[in-house]
Design a protein around this motif. Structure first.
Motif, PDB file in Angstrom:
ATOM      1  N   ASP A  25       0.823  -1.216   0.000  1.00 39.33           N
ATOM      2  CA  ASP A  25       0.000   0.000   0.000  1.00 39.33           C
ATOM      3  C   ASP A  25       0.852   1.260   0.000  1.00 39.33           C
ATOM      4  O   ASP A  25       0.437   2.297  -0.524  1.00 39.33           O
ATOM      5  CB  ASP A  25      -0.917   0.032   1.229  1.00 39.33           C
ATOM      6  CG  ASP A  25      -1.975  -1.047   1.209  1.00 39.33           C
ATOM      7  OD1 ASP A  25      -2.429  -1.418   0.107  1.00 39.33           O
ATOM      8  OD2 ASP A  25      -2.353  -1.520   2.298  1.00 39.33           O
ATOM      9  N   LEU A  26       2.028   1.174   0.587  1.00 37.25           N
ATOM     10  CA  LEU A  26       2.914   2.339   0.687  1.00 37.25           C
ATOM     11  C   LEU A  26       3.868   2.479  -0.495  1.00 37.25           C
ATOM     12  O   LEU A  26       4.553   3.488  -0.612  1.00 37.25           O
ATOM     13  CB  LEU A  26       3.717   2.258   1.993  1.00 37.25           C
ATOM     14  CG  LEU A  26       2.884   2.214   3.277  1.00 37.25           C
ATOM     15  CD1 LEU A  26       3.786   1.986   4.482  1.00 37.25           C
ATOM     16  CD2 LEU A  26       2.073   3.486   3.435  1.00 37.25           C
ATOM     17  N   ASP A  27       3.892   1.482  -1.370  1.00 37.64           N
ATOM     18  CA  ASP A  27       4.795   1.491  -2.525  1.00 37.64           C
ATOM     19  C   ASP A  27       4.163   2.274  -3.680  1.00 37.64           C
ATOM     20  O   ASP A  27       3.214   1.814  -4.311  1.00 37.64           O
ATOM     21  CB  ASP A  27       5.086   0.044  -2.953  1.00 37.64           C
ATOM     22  CG  ASP A  27       6.149  -0.050  -4.030  1.00 37.64           C
ATOM     23  OD1 ASP A  27       6.461   0.975  -4.671  1.00 37.64           O
ATOM     24  OD2 ASP A  27       6.651  -1.168  -4.242  1.00 37.64           O
ATOM     25  N   ASP A  28       4.706   3.458  -3.956  1.00 34.44           N
ATOM     26  CA  ASP A  28       4.159   4.326  -5.001  1.00 34.44           C
ATOM     27  C   ASP A  28       4.392   3.800  -6.413  1.00 34.44           C
ATOM     28  O   ASP A  28       3.791   4.298  -7.362  1.00 34.44           O
ATOM     29  CB  ASP A  28       4.744   5.735  -4.895  1.00 34.44           C
ATOM     30  CG  ASP A  28       4.213   6.473  -3.675  1.00 34.44           C
ATOM     31  OD1 ASP A  28       3.115   6.130  -3.198  1.00 34.44           O
ATOM     32  OD2 ASP A  28       4.905   7.410  -3.203  1.00 34.44           O
ATOM     33  N   SER A  29       5.233   2.800  -6.563  1.00 29.87           N
ATOM     34  CA  SER A  29       5.496   2.266  -7.902  1.00 29.87           C
ATOM     35  C   SER A  29       4.428   1.248  -8.329  1.00 29.87           C
ATOM     36  O   SER A  29       4.391   0.827  -9.475  1.00 29.87           O
ATOM     37  CB  SER A  29       6.886   1.610  -7.954  1.00 29.87           C
ATOM     38  OG  SER A  29       6.915   0.459  -7.133  1.00 29.87           O
ATOM     39  N   ILE A  30       3.553   0.863  -7.393  1.00 25.45           N
ATOM     40  CA  ILE A  30       2.498  -0.106  -7.680  1.00 25.45           C
ATOM     41  C   ILE A  30       1.173   0.638  -7.788  1.00 25.45           C
ATOM     42  O   ILE A  30       0.800   1.406  -6.908  1.00 25.45           O
ATOM     43  CB  ILE A  30       2.405  -1.183  -6.570  1.00 25.45           C
ATOM     44  CG1 ILE A  30       3.718  -1.963  -6.488  1.00 25.45           C
ATOM     45  CG2 ILE A  30       1.229  -2.111  -6.819  1.00 25.45           C
ATOM     46  CD1 ILE A  30       3.787  -2.927  -5.322  1.00 25.45           C
ATOM     47  N   GLU A  31       0.459   0.409  -8.904  1.00 28.43           N
ATOM     48  CA  GLU A  31      -0.840   1.037  -9.091  1.00 28.43           C
ATOM     49  C   GLU A  31      -1.900   0.271  -8.307  1.00 28.43           C
ATOM     50  O   GLU A  31      -2.061  -0.939  -8.474  1.00 28.43           O
ATOM     51  CB  GLU A  31      -1.215   1.054 -10.573  1.00 28.43           C
ATOM     52  CG  GLU A  31      -2.502   1.793 -10.843  1.00 28.43           C
ATOM     53  CD  GLU A  31      -2.832   1.894 -12.324  1.00 28.43           C
ATOM     54  OE1 GLU A  31      -3.999   2.145 -12.629  1.00 28.43           O
ATOM     55  OE2 GLU A  31      -1.933   1.717 -13.147  1.00 28.43           O
ATOM     56  N   ASP A  32      -2.578   0.978  -7.425  1.00 31.54           N
ATOM     57  CA  ASP A  32      -3.630   0.363  -6.609  1.00 31.54           C
ATOM     58  C   ASP A  32      -4.939   0.363  -7.384  1.00 31.54           C
ATOM     59  O   ASP A  32      -5.292   1.357  -8.017  1.00 31.54           O
ATOM     60  CB  ASP A  32      -3.851   1.161  -5.321  1.00 31.54           C
ATOM     61  CG  ASP A  32      -2.650   1.152  -4.401  1.00 31.54           C
ATOM     62  OD1 ASP A  32      -1.932   0.150  -4.406  1.00 31.54           O
ATOM     63  OD2 ASP A  32      -2.451   2.144  -3.681  1.00 31.54           O
ATOM     64  N   ILE A  33      -5.660  -0.748  -7.302  1.00 30.74           N
ATOM     65  CA  ILE A  33      -7.002  -0.751  -7.875  1.00 30.74           C
ATOM     66  C   ILE A  33      -7.963  -0.241  -6.808  1.00 30.74           C
ATOM     67  O   ILE A  33      -7.716  -0.355  -5.614  1.00 30.74           O
ATOM     68  CB  ILE A  33      -7.435  -2.154  -8.365  1.00 30.74           C
ATOM     69  CG1 ILE A  33      -7.525  -3.154  -7.212  1.00 30.74           C
ATOM     70  CG2 ILE A  33      -6.524  -2.660  -9.460  1.00 30.74           C
ATOM     71  CD1 ILE A  33      -8.314  -4.391  -7.571  1.00 30.74           C
ATOM     72  N   ILE A  34      -9.055   0.332  -7.240  1.00 33.30           N
ATOM     73  CA  ILE A  34     -10.089   0.789  -6.314  1.00 33.30           C
ATOM     74  C   ILE A  34     -10.997  -0.400  -6.039  1.00 33.30           C
ATOM     75  O   ILE A  34     -11.485  -1.048  -6.967  1.00 33.30           O
ATOM     76  CB  ILE A  34     -10.856   1.984  -6.911  1.00 33.30           C
ATOM     77  CG1 ILE A  34      -9.901   3.169  -7.046  1.00 33.30           C
ATOM     78  CG2 ILE A  34     -12.060   2.333  -6.049  1.00 33.30           C
ATOM     79  CD1 ILE A  34     -10.485   4.389  -7.709  1.00 33.30           C
ATOM     80  N   ASP A  35     -11.170  -0.706  -4.759  1.00 33.74           N
ATOM     81  CA  ASP A  35     -11.996  -1.858  -4.386  1.00 33.74           C
ATOM     82  C   ASP A  35     -13.158  -1.417  -3.502  1.00 33.74           C
ATOM     83  O   ASP A  35     -13.294  -0.241  -3.163  1.00 33.74           O
ATOM     84  CB  ASP A  35     -11.144  -2.937  -3.710  1.00 33.74           C
ATOM     85  CG  ASP A  35     -10.470  -2.473  -2.421  1.00 33.74           C
ATOM     86  OD1 ASP A  35     -10.794  -1.383  -1.917  1.00 33.74           O
ATOM     87  OD2 ASP A  35      -9.619  -3.216  -1.904  1.00 33.74           O
TER      88      ASP A  35
END
Length: 156
Positions: A25-35
């Motif tokens: 969650d804290l890694d800005d290089s990973i795109e989070d999906i909206i759940d």
């Protein structure tokens, strides 16, 4: 607001525990999906128009009644008024819709509806909430917008 409350003694529920934050969650290089949990977290603290309580505390909104497809860009929220003849149901739905419209990217199609069988006029209210022109017109009313903004003033 009217001095007469429709639901004088609403039933209260426990709040959902905070979502744990992981290293991902804290890694800005990973795109989070909206759940669904993210959507629930956006609306759970909205204020009830009649009581100094949140929609989560009144079980008007629950995580199980939120559906999200990040890939398709669809968010569906079903909410449950505290009483079957609640005159505030349209205002609550409008507040949920406005919060999501203000918080989500424009690629999302947002649907806010009353849970089936929980309100006397659910079909009419669902039709109003689904009509973009009616929602836009409602938000042009300064008094109504002020009440919606009070519901959005997150204190929860």
């Amino acid at each position: 607001m009217d001095d007469k409350l429709e639901n004088i003694n609403p039933k209260l529920f426990k709040k959902t525990a905070a979502r744990p934050i992981s290293e991902i969650d804290l890694d800005d290089s990973i795109e989070d999906i909206i759940d669904s949990r993210e959507i629930f977290d956006l609306i759970r603290g909205l204020n009830d128009p009649e009581h100094p309580l949140t929609l989560e505390e009144l079980h008007v909104v629950e995580e199980d009644n939120v559906e999200v497809s990040d890939v398709e860009g669809i968010v569906r929220v079903k909410f449950t008024p505290t009483i079957p003849h609640c005159s505030m149901a349209t205002l609550i739905g409008l507040s949920i819709r406005v919060k999501l419209l203000r918080s989500l990217p424009p690629r999302f199609k947002i649907s806010v509806e009353i849970s089936p069988g929980t309100h006397a006029t659910e079909h009419a209210i669902n039709k109003q909430l689904a009509d973009k022109e009616r929602v836009a017109a409602a938000l042009e009313n300064a008094n109504l917008l002020e009440v919606v903004n009070q519901c959005l003033a997150n204190n929860g």
